[in-house]
Design a protein around this motif. Sequence first.
Motif, mmCIF file in Angstrom:
data_model
loop_
_atom_site.group_PDB
_atom_site.id
_atom_site.type_symbol
_atom_site.label_atom_id
_atom_site.label_comp_id
_atom_site.label_asym_id
_atom_site.label_seq_id
_atom_site.Cartn_x
_atom_site.Cartn_y
_atom_site.Cartn_z
ATOM 1 N N ALA A 1 0.975 -1.281 -0.072
ATOM 2 C CA ALA A 1 0.096 -0.113 0.093
ATOM 3 C C ALA A 1 0.801 1.213 -0.083
ATOM 4 N N ASN A 2 0.178 2.420 -0.144
ATOM 5 C CA ASN A 2 1.000 3.698 -0.545
ATOM 6 C C ASN A 2 1.578 4.091 0.870
ATOM 7 N N GLN A 3 0.882 3.964 2.078
ATOM 8 C CA GLN A 3 1.356 3.980 3.503
ATOM 9 C C GLN A 3 2.459 3.343 3.505
ATOM 10 N N GLY A 4 3.921 3.954 3.850
ATOM 11 C CA GLY A 4 5.011 3.344 4.166
ATOM 12 C C GLY A 4 5.984 2.964 3.141
ATOM 13 N N TYR A 5 5.560 3.187 1.918
ATOM 14 C CA TYR A 5 6.132 2.648 0.491
ATOM 15 C C TYR A 5 7.441 3.297 0.462
ATOM 16 N N PHE A 6 7.467 4.689 0.797
ATOM 17 C CA PHE A 6 8.570 5.293 0.585
ATOM 18 C C PHE A 6 9.981 4.961 1.672
ATOM 19 N N ASP A 7 9.272 4.788 2.846
ATOM 20 C CA ASP A 7 9.988 4.374 3.899
ATOM 21 C C ASP A 7 10.623 3.259 3.456
ATOM 22 N N LYS A 8 10.120 2.103 3.151
ATOM 23 C CA LYS A 8 10.630 0.623 2.585
ATOM 24 C C LYS A 8 11.456 0.944 1.506
ATOM 25 N N LEU A 9 11.172 1.828 0.482
ATOM 26 C CA LEU A 9 12.222 2.093 -0.657
ATOM 27 C C LEU A 9 13.491 2.724 -0.148
ATOM 28 N N ALA A 10 13.570 3.699 0.642
ATOM 29 C CA ALA A 10 14.719 4.239 1.370
ATOM 30 C C ALA A 10 15.405 3.107 2.008
ATOM 31 N N THR A 11 14.658 2.428 2.745
ATOM 32 C CA THR A 11 15.436 1.284 3.790
ATOM 33 C C THR A 11 16.302 0.395 2.694
ATOM 34 N N LEU A 12 15.467 -0.085 1.607
ATOM 35 C CA LEU A 12 16.227 -0.940 0.481
ATOM 36 C C LEU A 12 17.271 -0.512 0.065
ATOM 37 N N THR A 13 17.036 0.822 -0.300
ATOM 38 C CA THR A 13 18.249 1.649 -1.015
ATOM 39 C C THR A 13 19.357 1.713 -0.243
ATOM 40 N N ALA A 14 19.066 2.155 1.426
ATOM 41 C CA ALA A 14 20.255 2.285 1.977
ATOM 42 C C ALA A 14 20.961 0.927 2.332
ATOM 43 N N GLY A 15 20.137 0.032 2.372
ATOM 44 C CA GLY A 15 20.794 -1.377 2.762
ATOM 45 C C GLY A 15 21.556 -2.038 1.693
ATOM 46 N N GLY A 16 21.698 -1.485 0.474
ATOM 47 C CA GLY A 16 22.389 -1.959 -0.538
ATOM 48 C C GLY A 16 21.513 -3.237 -1.523
ATOM 49 N N ASN A 17 20.263 -3.097 -1.249
ATOM 50 C CA ASN A 17 19.303 -4.012 -1.926
ATOM 51 C C ASN A 17 18.282 -3.156 -2.630
ATOM 52 N N PRO A 18 18.382 -2.442 -3.365
ATOM 53 C CA PRO A 18 17.320 -1.345 -4.085
ATOM 54 C C PRO A 18 16.584 -2.257 -5.296
ATOM 55 N N PRO A 19 15.496 -2.013 -5.368
ATOM 56 C CA PRO A 19 14.760 -2.673 -6.599
ATOM 57 C C PRO A 19 15.541 -2.011 -7.887
ATOM 58 N N ASP A 20 15.651 -2.830 -8.931
ATOM 59 C CA ASP A 20 16.185 -2.470 -10.410
ATOM 60 C C ASP A 20 15.180 -1.451 -10.936
ATOM 61 N N LEU A 21 13.661 -1.563 -10.532
ATOM 62 C CA LEU A 21 12.850 -0.485 -11.358
ATOM 63 C C LEU A 21 11.851 -0.527 -10.083
#
Length: 429
Positions: free
Chosen positions: A76-96
């Motif tokens: 869901a939209n709520q928390g999406y950008f927190d999750k995206l930032a976490t993935l990116t900061a953790g070295g496991n970002p999505p390709d797309l």
Amino acid sequence: MTGHISRRKLLAAAVAVPVLMGTAAACGDDEGGDDGNVELSVFWWGAEARAALTEKALALYTSKHPTVTFKKTWQANQGYFDKLATLTAGGNPPDLFQIDDNYIAEYASRNVTLDLTPYKDDGRLDVSKFPESLWKYGEVDGKLAGLAFGENTQGLVFNKSLLDKFQLPAPTTGMTWEQHIAWAVTVSKTAKVPGTMDPSGSYQAFWVWLRQQGKDLYNGKELGFTAQDVTAWFELWKGARDKGATPPADVIHEGNVTDISKQLVVTGKAATSWVWANQMPELKKNTKDELGVVAFPGDPSAQWARASMYFSVFRGSKHKDTAVDVANFLANDPEAGKILGTDRGLPSNLDVRKVVADSVTDPAMKQSIAVEAELVPKFGPAPAVPLPGHSKVKTELVKAAEEAQYGRQTPAQAAEAYVTAAKSAIGQG
């Protein structure tokens, strides 16, 4: 002190990841596995219906490119950008990944997103059938940070069943703000339902109103408005509240904080809500009443062809060429377009848009398409993509508006506080 880390701190930490990974990725073609296969990670937000459509379109891509499969994640939209930032900061970002204009400048300015300009220039990313202002709404500091994945605009949604019951006229595109408020007062008195949600905390409404005053939300790297502008906006809606055009503050607060499925126009607590036009189908799912949609009040040329959202590619992706090709396919393939429909807004590709429009059977989707088609000739030029910190600018507007709505501050006091907070959010000294 808690262990909570803010999204902004996570995003700041993410800067190092693309810097480290981007160099290797930029040196050659996509890196597949030993067997030449590629698994591409894709991340988006949305409801279950969007997830099903997206997964079906990705499966279509795999059917045409058997060496490419997908690791799909959505929420869901709520928390999406927190999750995206976490993935990116953790070295496991999505390709797309899916992104919108609330965050695209922030991610682009921190070098998280791949510049798609070279792909556009050599034809691997085809925007030739996009309205020029639409694909350009993905540019940040001269770089194409995301592919516009749908066209959208602001929509004033009204409860047609309620109005018909009391033989009241529907709002119309082109009515002034004062006319809209007067109309809402009549609805409140006749139908005993507040005529309009109070949008003083809605950045979409404030932005359109500003453009009608010859200003904008941003001017270069600074705010495009003053405390006097905000005071006038808050005073407009204080007058509306005093006349009984809107619900009381507690109900306005519900409209400010709830998701699209619980907007006041579908919960029966107001005759109108201020949303994006493509949200009509989601609203309609939550009410038995017939809904209508028109432009926001005032001159409709203040509205524009907004990219409802984008797909961006991680700059350090090992599969960036494939990720770009997938985005290109989802945006430009007619079969994929028919699958995705208007869930993310009207298709950016005008040829695909026609195919989708001709195939749509959902009455609410037809309304979204119709109002967009009506407004396209009236649209003004798109503004620049919002600055980094825009998400904070939005939330601070809600907070300031509520101070005025609850009477805890005068409109002028709330406006001064808002401008101070908004300047801080974008780093304006």
